[in-house]
Design a protein around this motif. Structure first.
Motif, short mmCIF file in Angstrom:
data_model
loop_
_atom_site.label_atom_id
_atom_site.label_comp_id
_atom_site.label_asym_id
_atom_site.label_seq_id
_atom_site.Cartn_x
_atom_site.Cartn_y
_atom_site.Cartn_z
N ARG A 141 43.13 41.74 32.49
CA ARG A 141 42.34 40.93 33.40
C ARG A 141 40.98 41.59 33.65
O ARG A 141 39.94 40.92 33.63
CB ARG A 141 43.10 40.79 34.74
N PHE A 142 40.99 42.89 33.86
CA PHE A 142 39.75 43.62 34.11
C PHE A 142 38.82 43.54 32.91
O PHE A 142 37.61 43.31 33.07
CB PHE A 142 40.10 45.08 34.44
N GLY A 143 39.37 43.70 31.72
CA GLY A 143 38.55 43.63 30.51
C GLY A 143 37.93 42.26 30.32
O GLY A 143 36.73 42.14 29.99
N ASP A 144 38.72 41.21 30.51
CA ASP A 144 38.20 39.85 30.37
C ASP A 144 37.08 39.58 31.38
O ASP A 144 36.09 38.92 31.07
CB ASP A 144 39.33 38.84 30.58
N ALA A 145 37.25 40.09 32.61
CA ALA A 145 36.24 39.88 33.64
C ALA A 145 34.94 40.62 33.30
O ALA A 145 33.84 40.12 33.56
CB ALA A 145 36.77 40.34 34.99
N LEU A 146 35.04 41.81 32.73
CA LEU A 146 33.85 42.55 32.32
C LEU A 146 33.07 41.79 31.26
O LEU A 146 31.84 41.70 31.31
CB LEU A 146 34.24 43.94 31.81
N VAL A 147 33.78 41.24 30.28
CA VAL A 147 33.13 40.47 29.21
C VAL A 147 32.45 39.24 29.80
O VAL A 147 31.29 38.92 29.46
CB VAL A 147 34.16 40.07 28.14
N ASP A 202 25.35 31.32 44.13
CA ASP A 202 25.13 32.37 43.12
C ASP A 202 26.04 32.12 41.92
O ASP A 202 27.25 31.91 42.07
CB ASP A 202 25.46 33.73 43.76
N SER A 203 25.47 32.16 40.73
CA SER A 203 26.25 31.93 39.51
C SER A 203 27.39 32.93 39.35
O SER A 203 28.40 32.64 38.71
CB SER A 203 25.33 32.00 38.28
N ARG A 204 27.24 34.12 39.94
CA ARG A 204 28.29 35.14 39.83
C ARG A 204 29.58 34.72 40.53
O ARG A 204 30.65 35.31 40.27
CB ARG A 204 27.79 36.47 40.39
N LEU A 205 29.50 33.71 41.39
CA LEU A 205 30.70 33.23 42.07
C LEU A 205 31.70 32.61 41.10
O LEU A 205 32.88 32.49 41.40
CB LEU A 205 30.33 32.21 43.15
N THR A 206 31.21 32.19 39.93
CA THR A 206 32.10 31.56 38.94
C THR A 206 32.84 32.59 38.08
O THR A 206 33.71 32.22 37.29
CB THR A 206 31.31 30.63 38.02
N LEU A 207 32.50 33.85 38.24
CA LEU A 207 33.15 34.89 37.43
C LEU A 207 34.57 35.15 37.93
O LEU A 207 34.85 35.09 39.13
CB LEU A 207 32.35 36.19 37.50
N PRO A 208 35.50 35.48 37.02
CA PRO A 208 36.85 35.83 37.45
C PRO A 208 36.85 37.16 38.19
O PRO A 208 36.03 38.04 37.91
CB PRO A 208 37.63 35.93 36.13
N SER A 209 37.74 37.29 39.15
CA SER A 209 37.87 38.56 39.88
C SER A 209 38.34 39.65 38.93
O SER A 209 39.23 39.42 38.10
CB SER A 209 38.87 38.42 41.03
N LYS A 210 37.74 40.84 39.05
CA LYS A 210 38.13 41.93 38.15
C LYS A 210 39.54 42.42 38.44
O LYS A 210 40.27 42.79 37.53
CB LYS A 210 37.14 43.10 38.28
N LEU A 211 39.91 42.46 39.69
CA LEU A 211 41.23 42.92 40.09
C LEU A 211 41.82 41.98 41.14
O LEU A 211 41.08 41.40 41.94
CB LEU A 211 41.17 44.34 40.68
#
Length: 289
Positions: A141-147, A202-211
């Motif tokens: 999950r963390f890796g996918d969120a970083l990408v 903010d567009s960053r709101l659409t990002l998946p949570s890292k953890l």
């Protein structure tokens, strides 16, 4: 009669938030929290119907008229909890109640579990515990969120040619809303830009949570809540349907008053009958002895 709504800027130590304020100055202090990608206008129908309360409906960071977080900073759920605590400090409210819808309900529950001495009553609308993840799935999950975070820099916000098209987009979002609900949210959430309108969020709101928390961690927060809790569940909302078995298991372990009402996820905003039903429930709850 149009309700008297005050606009407020909360200059916190780390960010400036916007809010809409309802009710008498001597009313019981309440902080109202909206859902993901919504804004304070989610309470435009409900708040005027709640009696004897001083309601400060926040725009979360990155939403509505509030500031965005600095570059390189994420929107983790626990950071919203910190924002709410700092908002209470700004308002000089040592103790207060929380009304929360969806993500706002989750933030309210985390706050009441972490600092139970600060929260007097917790009124939740179609949201309860945070999304969870098994421990062994966390690295992937963390890796996918970083990408996803790195790819976001190459994307540009959608520009809608006119206000009407932007409203239609919100009506048919991840959780659909009525035309009037979308108009309430759009009036506060849209920004006029070259070529049309774009959402302020903010567009960053659409990002998946890292953890994410594990199920056991999430339940530990819920079980530590010490104040009375009223949970309104929408019949066509997000807690029932496919998630019903999981939801039933969660609430069976908690001493929460649960009321199921007709309507969708935004039942408090979609129409007047839905707002009246939620208001009737919360008015009794907020003033119970």
């Amino acid at each position: 009669m149009t309700p008297n709504i005050e606009e407020l800027r909360l200059r916190l130590p780390h960010i400036e938030l916007a809010a809409q304020v309802y009710g008498p100055e001597d009313g019981k202090p309440v902080i109202a929290l909206h859902g993901w990608l919504d804004n304070a206008a989610t309470y435009a129908r409900l708040a005027p119907k709640l009696e004897g309360l001083r309601i400060v409906a926040l725009d979360f960071a990155g939403h509505g008229l509030s500031e965005h977080r600095p570059a390189g900073v994420s929107y983790a759920i626990w950071d919203y909890v910190y924002d709410v605590v700092q908002a209470a400090e700004f308002l000089q409210w040592e103790k207060f109640s929380v009304i929360g819808h969806s993500m706002g309900a989750i933030v309210g529950l985390l706050l009441a579990g972490a600092l139970p001495e600060r929260v007097e009553r917790l009124a939740l609308i179609d949201g309860v515990t945070p999304h969870t993840l098994e421990a062994e799935d966390a690295p992937e999950r963390f890796g996918d969120a970083l990408v996803a975070q790195m790819l976001l820099a190459k994307k540009r916000k959608t520009v809608h040619p006119d206000f009407k098209r932007a409203v239609e987009m919100r009506m048919n979002g991840m959780t659909s809303v009525s035309l009037e609900a979308a108009q309430f949210l759009a009036a506060r959430g849209l920004l006029e830009v070259p070529g049309g309108y774009s959402w302020r969020a903010d567009s960053r709101l659409t990002l998946p949570s890292k953890l994410l928390l594990t199920h056991a961690q999430a339940m530990a927060f819920a079980k530590r809540v010490a104040c009375p809790v009223s949970l309104v569940v929408a019949e066509q909302g997000i807690l029932l349907g496919k998630a019903k078995a999981s939801f039933d298991k969660i609430v069976s372990q908690l001493d929460f008053a649960v009321t199921t009402l007709p309507g969708g996820h935004h039942l408090h905003l979609d129409d007047e009958p839905g707002a009246l039903l939620v208001a009737d429930c919360f008015n009794r709850f907020m003033h119970a002895s």
